[in-house]
Design a protein around this motif. Structure first.
Motif, short mmCIF file in Angstrom:
data_model
loop_
_atom_site.label_atom_id
_atom_site.label_comp_id
_atom_site.label_asym_id
_atom_site.label_seq_id
_atom_site.Cartn_x
_atom_site.Cartn_y
_atom_site.Cartn_z
N MET A 114 0.82 -1.22 0.00
CA MET A 114 0.00 0.00 0.00
C MET A 114 0.85 1.27 0.00
N ILE A 115 2.16 1.12 0.20
CA ILE A 115 3.05 2.28 0.23
C ILE A 115 3.58 2.52 -1.18
N PRO A 116 3.44 3.71 -1.73
CA PRO A 116 3.88 3.97 -3.11
C PRO A 116 5.34 3.56 -3.32
N ALA A 117 5.61 3.00 -4.48
CA ALA A 117 6.96 2.51 -4.78
C ALA A 117 7.99 3.63 -4.73
N ASP A 118 7.56 4.85 -5.04
CA ASP A 118 8.49 5.97 -5.03
C ASP A 118 8.47 6.73 -3.70
N GLY A 119 7.79 6.17 -2.70
CA GLY A 119 7.71 6.83 -1.39
C GLY A 119 8.53 6.10 -0.35
N ASP A 120 8.84 6.79 0.72
CA ASP A 120 9.59 6.19 1.82
C ASP A 120 8.66 5.40 2.73
N ARG A 121 9.19 4.32 3.30
CA ARG A 121 8.44 3.56 4.30
C ARG A 121 8.65 4.23 5.66
N THR A 122 7.83 5.20 5.95
CA THR A 122 7.89 5.93 7.21
C THR A 122 6.81 5.42 8.16
N THR A 123 6.87 5.87 9.39
CA THR A 123 5.81 5.54 10.35
C THR A 123 4.46 6.03 9.83
N THR A 124 4.42 7.25 9.32
CA THR A 124 3.16 7.79 8.79
C THR A 124 2.65 6.94 7.64
N ALA A 125 3.52 6.50 6.77
CA ALA A 125 3.10 5.67 5.63
C ALA A 125 2.51 4.35 6.10
N VAL A 126 3.08 3.76 7.14
CA VAL A 126 2.55 2.50 7.67
C VAL A 126 1.16 2.71 8.27
N LEU A 127 0.98 3.79 9.04
CA LEU A 127 -0.32 4.07 9.63
C LEU A 127 -1.36 4.35 8.54
N GLN A 128 -0.98 5.06 7.51
CA GLN A 128 -1.91 5.33 6.42
C GLN A 128 -2.31 4.04 5.71
N ALA A 129 -1.35 3.13 5.55
CA ALA A 129 -1.66 1.85 4.92
C ALA A 129 -2.64 1.05 5.76
N LEU A 130 -2.45 1.05 7.08
CA LEU A 130 -3.37 0.33 7.96
C LEU A 130 -4.79 0.89 7.85
N ASN A 131 -4.90 2.16 7.65
CA ASN A 131 -6.22 2.77 7.50
C ASN A 131 -6.91 2.40 6.20
N ARG A 132 -6.15 1.99 5.21
CA ARG A 132 -6.74 1.67 3.91
C ARG A 132 -7.01 0.17 3.74
#
Length: 321
Positions: A114-132
């Motif tokens: 769920m994390i964009p391939a061109d994006g960093d795997r940050t804490t915020t990105a993980v939380l956003q993925a869990l929401n989706r």
């Protein structure tokens, strides 16, 4: 009999990759040996700042344990209480489920997808993925399933209970008391902290905190081992407490630490890995012995086999230093 130094050197010569070993035997000062080098950065050395991958989990768990000891965090509270922006299913997940990998979290591969391939795997990105993602089908407390996302969520709860960002809290309450002068949690924005040894693979280290996020050295990892063996942080008993499922089944995982029996000795062990790097950290408390292996390789089995061979050597009667 060969000295300990020579025996370690003989083992790591066959590692097949650049590797650094730190080893302590029966309370004597640690020794460090390295073998191999990379064209980009040369040989490893004990003070080289390297990515610790999942070795960070025991330090994240230690931060939680310290807050428990001071009455600022209750492991029976739910994830939803600390991270209310997550979906409703988190009302069934307790913090103890997160620390022991029994939370029934969505699989890590689904989260990473769920994390964009061109994006960093940050804490915020993980939380956003869990929401989706849809609600997981696994019941919290029902089974052990290793979860990086669970430790990212645990780290957020730790920050909110502490009232400080995790890097600052760990610096004051973990790294400085344990004598880990070079270690740090690194949230970015650069892919690694200044002066760190670059990973030998074009995959940058993730920037999420809790599941990983720590950059450290072999000397600092051995200091961490010594601090836990001496209970310098006052939390070792809690960290060493085996987890249980909600039905009472005991697991061989404590607070960010695997619990094993090896040649009749209780040992605490965890590994970590990222493309181009594998690490192991092991303690034998009743012998005041331990070791760390940092290898620039993708071969998990080879690194674990080297760690096992070093462990065999440490527990053999008559081993000399």
């Amino acid at each position: 009999m060969a000295t300990l130094h020579h025996r370690v050197a003989a083992l790591i010569e066959h590692a097949g990759c650049p590797v650094l070993v730190g080893l302590q035997h029966r309370g004597t000062p640690p020794i460090y040996l390295t073998h191999g080098s990379t064209a980009a950065a040369g040989p490893l050395n004990p003070s080289a700042l390297a990515y610790a991958a999942s070795l960070a989990k025991q330090i994240t768990a230690a931060c939680a344990a310290l807050l428990v000891r001071h009455g600022r965090l209750d492991m029976e509270t739910t994830l939803a209480e600390w991270v209310p922006e997550l979906p409703d299913w988190t009302h069934a997940v307790r913090l103890r489920h997160l620390v022991h990998h029994t939370a029934g979290m969505p699989p890590d591969e689904q989260i990473d997808a769920m994390i964009p391939a061109d994006g960093d795997r940050t804490t915020t990105a993980v939380l956003q993925a869990l929401n989706r993602l849809p609600a997981p089908t696994a019941r919290p407390g029902g089974q052990y399933v290793y979860s990086n996302a669970g430790y990212v969520c645990l780290a957020v709860a730790v920050e909110r209970a502490a009232g400080r960002r995790l890097p600052a809290f760990a610096q004051t309450h973990m790294f400085e008391p344990a004598g880990m002068s070079s270690s740090r949690y690194w949230p970015g924005p650069a892919s690694q902290p200044p002066g760190a040894r670059p990973l030998p693979n074009p995959h940058p280290a993730p920037l999420s905190l809790g599941d990983g996020g720590i950059w450290t050295t072999a000397t600092d990892l051995m200091s961490w081992n010594q601090a836990l063996d001496a209970d310098e942080l006052g939390i070792s008993d809690l960290l060493h407490t085996a987890s249980t499922l909600d039905d009472g089944t005991t697991l061989d995982y404590a607070w960010g630490l695997g619990i094993r029996t090896y040649a009749r000795h209780r040992i605490y062990r965890h590994g970590g890995g990222w493309p181009g790097l594998r690490a192991q950290l092991i303690r034998i408390p009743d012998q005041r012995s331990g070791l760390t292996v940092i290898a620039l390789t993708n071969d998990t089995d080879r690194t674990a086999s080297l760690a096992n061979a070093l462990l065999d050597m440490l527990v053999q009667p008559g081993t000399t230093s």
